[in-house]
Write a protein that holds these residues in place. Structure first.
Motif, PDB file in Angstrom:
ATOM      1  N   ASP A 435      -6.551 -16.863  51.299  1.00 51.67           N
ATOM      2  CA  ASP A 435      -7.227 -17.644  50.261  1.00 51.67           C
ATOM      3  C   ASP A 435      -8.012 -16.690  49.371  1.00 51.67           C
ATOM      4  O   ASP A 435      -8.284 -15.541  49.749  1.00 51.67           O
ATOM      5  N   ASN A 436      -8.342 -17.162  48.208  1.00 55.98           N
ATOM      6  CA  ASN A 436      -9.129 -16.399  47.250  1.00 55.98           C
ATOM      7  C   ASN A 436      -9.656 -17.399  46.227  1.00 55.98           C
ATOM      8  O   ASN A 436      -8.863 -18.029  45.519  1.00 55.98           O
ATOM      9  N   PRO A 437     -10.972 -17.614  46.158  1.00 57.23           N
ATOM     10  CA  PRO A 437     -11.515 -18.620  45.235  1.00 57.23           C
ATOM     11  C   PRO A 437     -11.060 -18.449  43.790  1.00 57.23           C
ATOM     12  O   PRO A 437     -10.962 -19.447  43.069  1.00 57.23           O
ATOM     13  N   VAL A 438     -10.782 -17.227  43.359  1.00 60.29           N
ATOM     14  CA  VAL A 438     -10.317 -17.025  41.981  1.00 60.29           C
ATOM     15  C   VAL A 438      -8.948 -17.678  41.783  1.00 60.29           C
ATOM     16  O   VAL A 438      -8.632 -18.176  40.698  1.00 60.29           O
ATOM     17  N   ARG A 439      -8.142 -17.697  42.836  1.00 57.88           N
ATOM     18  CA  ARG A 439      -6.812 -18.276  42.719  1.00 57.88           C
ATOM     19  C   ARG A 439      -6.832 -19.797  42.864  1.00 57.88           C
ATOM     20  O   ARG A 439      -5.770 -20.430  42.908  1.00 57.88           O
ATOM     21  N   TRP A 440      -8.015 -20.395  42.917  1.00 58.69           N
ATOM     22  CA  TRP A 440      -8.111 -21.847  42.849  1.00 58.69           C
ATOM     23  C   TRP A 440      -7.894 -22.336  41.421  1.00 58.69           C
ATOM     24  O   TRP A 440      -7.764 -23.535  41.182  1.00 58.69           O
ATOM     25  N   PHE A 441      -7.861 -21.399  40.469  1.00 66.43           N
ATOM     26  CA  PHE A 441      -7.592 -21.741  39.074  1.00 66.43           C
ATOM     27  C   PHE A 441      -6.127 -21.432  38.744  1.00 66.43           C
ATOM     28  O   PHE A 441      -5.525 -20.541  39.341  1.00 66.43           O
ATOM     29  N   LYS A 442      -5.576 -22.134  37.774  1.00 67.60           N
ATOM     30  CA  LYS A 442      -4.203 -21.873  37.355  1.00 67.60           C
ATOM     31  C   LYS A 442      -4.130 -20.489  36.711  1.00 67.60           C
ATOM     32  O   LYS A 442      -5.139 -19.938  36.250  1.00 67.60           O
ATOM     33  N   SER A 443      -2.914 -19.936  36.663  1.00 68.34           N
ATOM     34  CA  SER A 443      -2.737 -18.541  36.236  1.00 68.34           C
ATOM     35  C   SER A 443      -3.182 -18.283  34.809  1.00 68.34           C
ATOM     36  O   SER A 443      -3.511 -17.150  34.458  1.00 68.34           O
ATOM     37  N   ASP A 444      -3.198 -19.321  33.960  1.00 68.34           N
ATOM     38  CA  ASP A 444      -3.600 -19.113  32.570  1.00 68.34           C
ATOM     39  C   ASP A 444      -5.074 -19.432  32.322  1.00 68.34           C
ATOM     40  O   ASP A 444      -5.535 -19.399  31.176  1.00 68.34           O
ATOM     41  N   HIS A 445      -5.806 -19.755  33.372  1.00 66.18           N
ATOM     42  CA  HIS A 445      -7.233 -20.013  33.215  1.00 66.18           C
ATOM     43  C   HIS A 445      -7.934 -18.714  32.834  1.00 66.18           C
ATOM     44  O   HIS A 445      -7.569 -17.634  33.310  1.00 66.18           O
ATOM     45  N   PRO A 446      -8.949 -18.780  31.946  1.00 62.32           N
ATOM     46  CA  PRO A 446      -9.649 -17.551  31.526  1.00 62.32           C
ATOM     47  C   PRO A 446     -10.146 -16.694  32.678  1.00 62.32           C
ATOM     48  O   PRO A 446     -10.117 -15.461  32.589  1.00 62.32           O
ATOM     49  N   LEU A 447     -10.585 -17.315  33.763  1.00 58.48           N
ATOM     50  CA  LEU A 447     -11.072 -16.520  34.892  1.00 58.48           C
ATOM     51  C   LEU A 447      -9.935 -15.787  35.593  1.00 58.48           C
ATOM     52  O   LEU A 447     -10.122 -14.656  36.050  1.00 58.48           O
ATOM     53  N   ARG A 448      -8.767 -16.405  35.682  1.00 61.67           N
ATOM     54  CA  ARG A 448      -7.620 -15.728  36.290  1.00 61.67           C
ATOM     55  C   ARG A 448      -7.155 -14.588  35.387  1.00 61.67           C
ATOM     56  O   ARG A 448      -6.791 -13.500  35.864  1.00 61.67           O
ATOM     57  N   VAL A 449      -7.153 -14.830  34.079  1.00 56.53           N
ATOM     58  CA  VAL A 449      -6.771 -13.781  33.126  1.00 56.53           C
ATOM     59  C   VAL A 449      -7.742 -12.619  33.219  1.00 56.53           C
ATOM     60  O   VAL A 449      -7.339 -11.449  33.283  1.00 56.53           O
ATOM     61  N   ALA A 450      -9.046 -12.942  33.232  1.00 53.52           N
ATOM     62  CA  ALA A 450     -10.066 -11.890  33.337  1.00 53.52           C
ATOM     63  C   ALA A 450      -9.903 -11.108  34.628  1.00 53.52           C
ATOM     64  O   ALA A 450     -10.044  -9.874  34.649  1.00 53.52           O
ATOM     65  N   ASP A 451      -9.598 -11.802  35.702  1.00 53.52           N
ATOM     66  CA  ASP A 451      -9.417 -11.143  36.998  1.00 53.52           C
ATOM     67  C   ASP A 451      -8.279 -10.131  36.937  1.00 53.52           C
ATOM     68  O   ASP A 451      -8.401  -9.003  37.423  1.00 53.52           O
ATOM     69  N   ARG A 452      -7.165 -10.523  36.325  1.00 59.42           N
ATOM     70  CA  ARG A 452      -6.012  -9.612  36.229  1.00 59.42           C
ATOM     71  C   ARG A 452      -6.337  -8.403  35.354  1.00 59.42           C
ATOM     72  O   ARG A 452      -6.036  -7.258  35.717  1.00 59.42           O
ATOM     73  N   VAL A 453      -6.946  -8.657  34.204  1.00 61.79           N
ATOM     74  CA  VAL A 453      -7.233  -7.571  33.264  1.00 61.79           C
ATOM     75  C   VAL A 453      -8.250  -6.598  33.853  1.00 61.79           C
ATOM     76  O   VAL A 453      -8.052  -5.375  33.831  1.00 61.79           O
ATOM     77  N   MET A 454      -9.324  -7.128  34.393  1.00 62.83           N
ATOM     78  CA  MET A 454     -10.389  -6.270  34.904  1.00 62.83           C
ATOM     79  C   MET A 454      -9.920  -5.451  36.099  1.00 62.83           C
ATOM     80  O   MET A 454     -10.251  -4.267  36.231  1.00 62.83           O
ATOM     81  N   ASN A 455      -9.148  -6.072  36.974  1.00 63.16           N
ATOM     82  CA  ASN A 455      -8.682  -5.339  38.154  1.00 63.16           C
ATOM     83  C   ASN A 455      -7.498  -4.435  37.846  1.00 63.16           C
ATOM     84  O   ASN A 455      -7.108  -3.629  38.689  1.00 63.16           O
ATOM     85  N   HIS A 456      -6.955  -4.566  36.642  1.00 61.36           N
ATOM     86  CA  HIS A 456      -5.951  -3.596  36.185  1.00 61.36           C
ATOM     87  C   HIS A 456      -6.631  -2.323  35.697  1.00 61.36           C
ATOM     88  O   HIS A 456      -6.189  -1.204  36.003  1.00 61.36           O
ATOM     89  N   HIS A 457      -7.717  -2.482  34.964  1.00 59.71           N
ATOM     90  CA  HIS A 457      -8.395  -1.307  34.397  1.00 59.71           C
ATOM     91  C   HIS A 457      -9.363  -0.658  35.388  1.00 59.71           C
ATOM     92  O   HIS A 457      -9.501   0.575  35.389  1.00 59.71           O
TER      93      HIS A 457
END
Length: 859
Positions: A435-457
């Motif tokens: 589980d991961n509370p961030v993944r409780w949001f759909k993939s296009d939710h701003p928090l999911r997008v931010a999570d992907r971008v921030m953890n990429h950089h």
């Protein structure tokens, strides 16, 4: 007794029933405005949980706080190192510092941290260090900006933490007073971002804001999804029964059950947590199911112009017992959640169980009272749904064909279902608990997008803290050494030590140093003793600062290097990083000097130099003032439980190969770790409660039918449905998370509901007619139709959940529909096939030949 009393009440005193239910709903509704909301997953753990207590202790000891991470990203040629991006970053930093709820002194940003460097003057030489603001003002030219880049890249504390390694992103780490403020603060930050006009992109991330945002959006979604599901169920029931007035009864039952249950929860002072907020979603299908059974059988039995009481009494007489047992079994399934070690899950389970039994009671008294209160004119509008006509309907023809097919192809169906069970077993073996509370949001939710971008950089926006503590009673050990040394010269220290009262070891040893120093002057005869005791105290004080000793620092440094090499940990920061950075500048600034001080004295001098910086208190986020406890800050690029569990295993493996120094203990803190703790507790608790409830339901089925054989048959749909659902989860790769775990209780309740109704009616019909083929024909005209209608109403009724922006709601909607469909199919198709294979039907249904002949003659 209970059966007669409730039926008589509903038939003879409908107004009393209406007023009683109305008053209960009003009283419960008055409690709802006092609702208290708590969306913190940390509260999944009891307040006295050891891991939670330690987590809170670590936060207090080291002054650590939950953080929002704001990312500024620019993928242009210069990346973040351009004047406009840095200006906007500084503007944001200055605005955020002034926000209520932000701990301004601990905020980390390029304009609020130090550059650590050597003074350029040759006369100063090695050993002279300078702390100056990294970016007090944004440089006016690119050359000045490039100097900032060079400075950041040579400081391990900042590089790839405040600025990404690729130079395309900068982070602002925003510590907040409490997690519940993160949604509000993030909105204030977004308002400031909206005022900027540059080309940079901005992303707000971090577990606290994800958890708090989910809580806010969850209640918004509940206010949308529950009414939509109710509307869909209403439309579907109208499709089946074609009477708006008639189908209003089950909707009133569902709404009344939800309002009274939620009012009871709130009135008792419980906060509405993530789990309890979903009570309406779980309660509504169960509340509707029994009502649909009554409506379905009533619509089949009643013909316009007849006395509705007679039809209702006939329906209730053979539905009461199966409805009672289906309600009890469903309630047992949810009440079993009380045995999980998760308080919100316990509250959720017990209140859903209460709501289920309340729905049963309301169904028995309110639905019949409502029906008989309809005027003859209204009743005449009820479409004639008698059995003979329904046999020619599409559903009637389908069910009739299903019954014939199930009997004719019994062996083939059994083989097919065995294959399904085997395949499901394979799927169950593939399930991954994660589980991961961030993944409780759909993939296009701003928090999911931010999570992907921030953890990429960046190395990671998920925090975990590895804490090492040195145990031992320094005061007792020191006193023993002092007394032993004094005893060698025949001196009793107790009179001199009586006035020493320092609270901690540092204060106590400081008082001893002052005491022995003064005694060396005042008592010349024992001067050598007092000086020896002074040396012993100073030595103990120095050695007492354990995490400044070479042994401790080297172990920490080796552990950090090991963790930094892991794919699961992006970066670690700790006391060794700080010491090596400052020590390098003290030794001349060359990279080869980036190493740990050689002894405790050098380490202490390095620490003393750092105290001249603009942020001296940052040291205490890494080590306690007595240097007996230290913490490593680990940045993880994933908040998945599986990845955090891998980190735990990595550390365990390292410690097994490189044992901790003597009297040193290791423990964990941080939100990412706490999520693992409560998820593990919940999953294990759910598994135990499911197994316990399964056994309890089996016992209840045997008692209900007074037959071990039929009791086992009734568990067949439940068993197949559970295996199929969880096998499907494993095959499609869906993680076993919080919503999936809770669905097990719903699966148990709904699956056994259909089996009870089907088997109870089958046994009653067979006992009456004594012919298996005739029994099958009648079963597929009555009970099967009610089961099918129920499955369709609930399965399709909750499809609005599939369009929710929150993944748990989508999960519940999809698997709720799947549970209804699978359990209905297994009940209608598999149970007759299994019974067909049993040769002695009289023994199966407990019918004696003489009893059967008597019943036939009576008929």
């Amino acid at each position: 007794m209970l059966k007669s009393a409730l039926i008589n009440l509903s038939m003879n005193r409908p107004k009393t029933v209406f007023w009683g239910v109305f008053l209960l709903v009003v009283l419960a509704g008055l409690q709802i405005p006092s609702i208290k909301v708590d969306t913190d997953p940390e509260n999944m753990l009891p307040h006295d949980n050891a891991a939670r207590l330690f987590h809170d202790q670590v936060k207090q000891t080291f002054g650590l706080h939950d953080m929002i991470v704001l990312g500024v990203v620019n993928t242009g040629e210069q990346g973040i190192y351009n004047r406009q991006s840095l200006t906007e970053l500084q503007t944001l930093s200055e605005a955020i510092v002034g926000m209520e709820g932000v701990i301004s002194q601990d905020l980390m940003s390029l304009d609020r941290v130090d550059n650590i460097s050597q003074l350029s003057s040759d006369s100063d030489g090695p050993g002279t260090i300078r702390f100056e603001w990294m970016m007090k003002q944004v440089p006016q030219d690119q050359a000045g900006i490039d100097q900032i880049r060079t400075a950041v890249e040579r400081l391990p504390l900042l590089n790839n933490t405040l600025v990404s390694g690729d130079g395309q992103a900068a982070g602002i780490y925003i510590p907040i007073v409490k997690k519940s403020e993160s949604y509000r603060i993030s909105n204030l930050i977004q308002t400031e971002i909206d005022n900027l006009k540059g080309s940079s992109e901005y992303y707000i991330s971090g577990l606290p804001v994800a958890e708090d945002t989910f809580g806010v959006e969850m209640f918004i979604q509940m206010a949308i999804s529950a009414p939509l599901a109710g509307l869909m169920i209403f439309i579907l029931m109208w499709f089946f029964f074609r009477s708006l007035l008639l189908i209003s009864a089950p909707m009133i039952v569902a709404m009344g059950s939800v309002i009274i249950t939620m009012g009871l929860l709130i009135g008792q002072g419980y906060t509405v947590h993530i789990m309890s907020s979903m009570i309406p979603i779980f309660l509504m299908p169960i509340a509707v199911v029994d009502s649909v059974h009554i409506l379905s059988e009533f619509a089949d039995r009643y013909r316009p112009g007849e006395d509705p009481k007679a039809a209702l009494k006939e329906v209730l007489s053979h539905l009461f017992t199966p409805m009672l047992f289906t309600s009890v079994t469903s309630a047992v399934g949810f009440a079993s959640l009380a045995f999980t070690p998760i308080p919100p899950v316990q509250i959720f389970g017990l209140h859903v169980a209460f709501g289920i039994m309340l729905a049963f009671l309301l169904t028995i008294v309110l639905v019949p009272a409502y029906i008989i209160s309809l005027s003859p004119k209204r009743m005449a509008q009820l479409q004639d749904h008698n059995i003979e006509e329904d046999d020619r309907s599409r559903l009637g023809r389908l069910l009739s064909y299903t019954g014939r097919f199930s009997i004719a192809k019994a062996k083939t169906l059994l083989v097919l279902f065995v294959l399904v069970i085997v395949g499901s077993g394979y799927g169950v073996a593939q399930i991954q608990i994660n589980d991961n509370p961030v993944r409780w949001f759909k993939s296009d939710h701003p928090l999911r997008v931010a999570d992907r971008v921030m953890n990429h950089h960046f190395p990671g926006t998920y925090n975990a803290f590895l804490v090492l503590d040195k145990s031992g009673d320094l005061k007792t050990e020191l006193l023993q050494s002092l007394n032993d040394r004094a005893a060698e010269q025949g001196v009793d220290l107790q009179p001199q030590l009586a006035g020493v009262s320092g609270e901690d070891f540092t204060a106590y040893s400081d008082e001893l140093i002052n005491l022995f120093d003064q005694l060396s002057y005042d008592d010349a005869d024992n001067e050598s003793l007092w000086l020896a005791l002074l040396d012993l105290t100073e030595q103990a004080q120095s050695e007492g600062k354990y995490f400044l000793t070479p042994e401790a620092l080297q172990y920490l440094d080796n552990l950090q290097n090991y963790l930094d090499g892991s794919e699961y940990i992006g970066k670690s920061n700790g006391l060794p990083t700080l010491l090596k950075t400052v020590y390098r500048e003290l030794q001349g600034g060359e990279q080869e000097q980036y190493r740990l001080p050689s002894n405790a004295t050098a380490a202490a001098q390095t620490i003393l130099s750092f105290q001249s910086s603009h942020r001296p208190d940052d040291l205490w986020h890494m080590v306690t003032p007595d240097y007996r406890s230290t913490v490593l800050w680990l940045q993880l690029s994933s908040g998945d439980n599986q990845d955090m569990s891998q980190v735990l295993a990595l550390v365990d493996a390292y410690v097994a190969e490189h044992p901790l120094p003597q009297d040193v203990k290791l423990n964990w803190a941080g939100l990412t770790y706490i999520n693992v703790v409560w998820q593990d507790a919940m999953v294990n608790g759910m598994l135990k409660s499911l197994m316990g409830a399964f056994v309890m339901v089996l016992v209840m089925m045997v008692l209900l039918f007074r037959s071990v054989k039929i009791g086992l048959l009734s568990m067949l749909p439940l068993t197949v449905t559970i295996l199929f659902i969880y096998g499907l989860i494993g095959v499609i790769g869906k993680d076993y998370d919080m919503p999936i775990a809770v669905l097990s209780a719903l699966t148990l309740g709904l699956s056994v509901d259909f089996a009870i109704h089907f088997l109870e009616r089958t046994r009653a019909i067979y006992r009456r007619c004594g012919d298996w083929q005739q029994t099958v024909n009648e079963v597929y005209k009555g009970p099967s139709r009610a089961i099918s209608r129920n499955a369709v109403v609930v399965a399709i009724g909750f499809t609005p959940l599939l369009f929710a922006p929150l993944v748990p709601y989508i999960t519940v909607g999809f698997f709720l529909a799947t549970i209804m469909a699978v359990s209905a199919v297994v009940t209608i198709v598999l149970l007759p096939a299994v019974m067909q294979m049993i040769s002695n039907k009289d023994a199966l249904f407990g019918v004696k030949k003489d009893q059967l002949e008597k019943e036939k003659s009576h008929v």
